[in-house]
Design a protein around this motif. Structure first.
Motif, PDB file in Angstrom:
ATOM      1  N   VAL A   1       0.851  -1.182   0.000  1.00 36.89           N
ATOM      2  CA  VAL A   1       0.000   0.000   0.000  1.00 36.89           C
ATOM      3  C   VAL A   1       0.888   1.233   0.000  1.00 36.89           C
ATOM      4  O   VAL A   1       1.839   1.327   0.796  1.00 36.89           O
ATOM      5  N   SER A   2       0.570   2.192  -0.845  1.00 35.66           N
ATOM      6  CA  SER A   2       1.402   3.393  -0.926  1.00 35.66           C
ATOM      7  C   SER A   2       1.161   4.301   0.276  1.00 35.66           C
ATOM      8  O   SER A   2       0.104   4.253   0.919  1.00 35.66           O
ATOM      9  N   ASN A   3       2.149   5.136   0.527  1.00 36.80           N
ATOM     10  CA  ASN A   3       2.044   6.091   1.645  1.00 36.80           C
ATOM     11  C   ASN A   3       0.909   7.078   1.433  1.00 36.80           C
ATOM     12  O   ASN A   3       0.248   7.493   2.384  1.00 36.80           O
ATOM     13  N   SER A   4       0.649   7.465   0.215  1.00 36.87           N
ATOM     14  CA  SER A   4      -0.425   8.434  -0.039  1.00 36.87           C
ATOM     15  C   SER A   4      -1.790   7.831   0.295  1.00 36.87           C
ATOM     16  O   SER A   4      -2.671   8.515   0.815  1.00 36.87           O
ATOM     17  N   HIS A   5      -1.980   6.543   0.021  1.00 36.28           N
ATOM     18  CA  HIS A   5      -3.233   5.891   0.386  1.00 36.28           C
ATOM     19  C   HIS A   5      -3.383   5.807   1.909  1.00 36.28           C
ATOM     20  O   HIS A   5      -4.478   5.997   2.439  1.00 36.28           O
ATOM     21  N   LEU A   6      -2.298   5.534   2.615  1.00 32.41           N
ATOM     22  CA  LEU A   6      -2.341   5.489   4.081  1.00 32.41           C
ATOM     23  C   LEU A   6      -2.645   6.871   4.660  1.00 32.41           C
ATOM     24  O   LEU A   6      -3.394   6.999   5.629  1.00 32.41           O
ATOM     25  N   GLN A   7      -2.082   7.917   4.054  1.00 33.15           N
ATOM     26  CA  GLN A   7      -2.354   9.274   4.508  1.00 33.15           C
ATOM     27  C   GLN A   7      -3.828   9.621   4.295  1.00 33.15           C
ATOM     28  O   GLN A   7      -4.470  10.211   5.163  1.00 33.15           O
TER      29      GLN A   7
ATOM     30  N   LEU B   1      -6.318   7.549   4.148  1.00 36.72           N
ATOM     31  CA  LEU B   1      -7.092   6.764   5.106  1.00 36.72           C
ATOM     32  C   LEU B   1      -7.046   7.394   6.497  1.00 36.72           C
ATOM     33  O   LEU B   1      -8.065   7.478   7.189  1.00 36.72           O
ATOM     34  N   ALA B   2      -5.873   7.868   6.903  1.00 35.07           N
ATOM     35  CA  ALA B   2      -5.734   8.511   8.212  1.00 35.07           C
ATOM     36  C   ALA B   2      -6.562   9.797   8.278  1.00 35.07           C
ATOM     37  O   ALA B   2      -7.229  10.070   9.282  1.00 35.07           O
ATOM     38  N   ILE B   3      -6.535  10.592   7.220  1.00 30.91           N
ATOM     39  CA  ILE B   3      -7.301  11.835   7.192  1.00 30.91           C
ATOM     40  C   ILE B   3      -8.794  11.531   7.226  1.00 30.91           C
ATOM     41  O   ILE B   3      -9.561  12.144   7.986  1.00 30.91           O
ATOM     42  N   PHE B   4      -9.245  10.572   6.434  1.00 31.10           N
ATOM     43  CA  PHE B   4     -10.653  10.193   6.398  1.00 31.10           C
ATOM     44  C   PHE B   4     -11.116   9.709   7.766  1.00 31.10           C
ATOM     45  O   PHE B   4     -12.175  10.103   8.257  1.00 31.10           O
ATOM     46  N   THR B   5     -10.302   8.876   8.421  1.00 33.88           N
ATOM     47  CA  THR B   5     -10.654   8.348   9.748  1.00 33.88           C
ATOM     48  C   THR B   5     -10.729   9.472  10.780  1.00 33.88           C
ATOM     49  O   THR B   5     -11.633   9.499  11.612  1.00 33.88           O
ATOM     50  N   THR B   6      -9.808  10.412  10.723  1.00 28.22           N
ATOM     51  CA  THR B   6      -9.800  11.547  11.648  1.00 28.22           C
ATOM     52  C   THR B   6     -11.050  12.418  11.462  1.00 28.22           C
ATOM     53  O   THR B   6     -11.701  12.796  12.440  1.00 28.22           O
ATOM     54  N   VAL B   7     -11.397  12.715  10.225  1.00 29.26           N
ATOM     55  CA  VAL B   7     -12.571  13.537   9.946  1.00 29.26           C
ATOM     56  C   VAL B   7     -13.841  12.818  10.396  1.00 29.26           C
ATOM     57  O   VAL B   7     -14.730  13.415  11.014  1.00 29.26           O
ATOM     58  N   LEU B   8     -13.936  11.538  10.118  1.00 34.27           N
ATOM     59  CA  LEU B   8     -15.100  10.761  10.507  1.00 34.27           C
ATOM     60  C   LEU B   8     -15.238  10.701  12.036  1.00 34.27           C
ATOM     61  O   LEU B   8     -16.334  10.876  12.575  1.00 34.27           O
ATOM     62  N   THR B   9     -14.143  10.495  12.741  1.00 37.59           N
ATOM     63  CA  THR B   9     -14.159  10.445  14.209  1.00 37.59           C
ATOM     64  C   THR B   9     -14.553  11.799  14.792  1.00 37.59           C
ATOM     65  O   THR B   9     -15.386  11.869  15.707  1.00 37.59           O
ATOM     66  N   ALA B  10     -13.980  12.879  14.267  1.00 39.59           N
ATOM     67  CA  ALA B  10     -14.305  14.213  14.766  1.00 39.59           C
ATOM     68  C   ALA B  10     -15.780  14.529  14.536  1.00 39.59           C
ATOM     69  O   ALA B  10     -16.446  15.104  15.402  1.00 39.59           O
ATOM     70  N   GLY B  11     -16.308  14.147  13.395  1.00 46.20           N
ATOM     71  CA  GLY B  11     -17.726  14.364  13.116  1.00 46.20           C
ATOM     72  C   GLY B  11     -18.605  13.579  14.069  1.00 46.20           C
ATOM     73  O   GLY B  11     -19.632  14.072  14.545  1.00 46.20           O
TER      74      GLY B  11
END
Length: 171
Positions: free
Chosen positions: A3-9, A11-21
């Motif tokens: 998995v590329s680093n950009s895909h992991l980044q 995923l991390a951003i999406f998870t953070t936004v979803l958790t904050a929401g």
């Protein structure tokens, strides 16, 4: 599979936004539940029915803020509710300390304590308020007795439009 680093980044951003929401939604729903409860409504009705308290706050406008969910004064279970409600008016602000119990037979809440504590140190017992003429004397006497150093009180509403910033609390 690599998995590329950009895909992991991403995923991390999406998870953070979803958790904050999710956390924001949960906070909003909890505050809505508190402000719509019978014990909250009874406390505010008692405050609004006390002319001495309303005059001391400088109402209108009366601003009622969200309770602080992490405050140790706020406890609610099936039969008891103890909450601290931040309120302000044009002149002053403070906290409305309330305690209510639920009758298990009728399933109705009744207010057992309602005390308005101002940032200046005065207190008004809303269940047995002083007459308007004695209010100033009583407020002066209580000012000398109370230690309010640990309270974090909201700022009063001072602008003409009545739109005031929400209070901040470090508790």
């Amino acid at each position: 599979m690599r998995v590329s680093n950009s895909h992991l980044q991403q995923l991390a951003i999406f998870t953070t936004v979803l958790t904050a929401g999710g956390v924001g939604t949960m906070y909003y729903l909890l505050q809505k539940k508190f402000s719509g409860s019978d014990y909250h409504r009874l406390a505010l009705q008692k405050l609004e029915s006390c002319p001495v308290a309303m005059e001391s706050l400088g109402v209108p406008p009366l601003k009622v803020y969200n309770i602080h969910l992490t405050d140790r004064h706020n406890r609610v279970d099936q039969d008891t509710a103890q909450i601290k409600i931040p309120v302000t008016g044009a002149k002053s602000g403070g906290y409305l300390y309330t305690s209510s119990i639920r009758d298990p037979i009728t399933n109705r809440w009744s207010l057992k304590q309602a005390v308005l504590k101002f940032r200046e140190g005065q207190t008004i017992n809303l269940l047995s308020p002083p007459p308007p003429a004695a209010a100033q004397t009583q407020a002066t006497e209580h000012k000398q007795e109370l230690d309010t150093g640990h309270w974090h009180l909201p700022t009063p509403c001072t602008n003409e439009s009545g739109s005031c910033p929400a209070p901040t609390d470090a508790e």
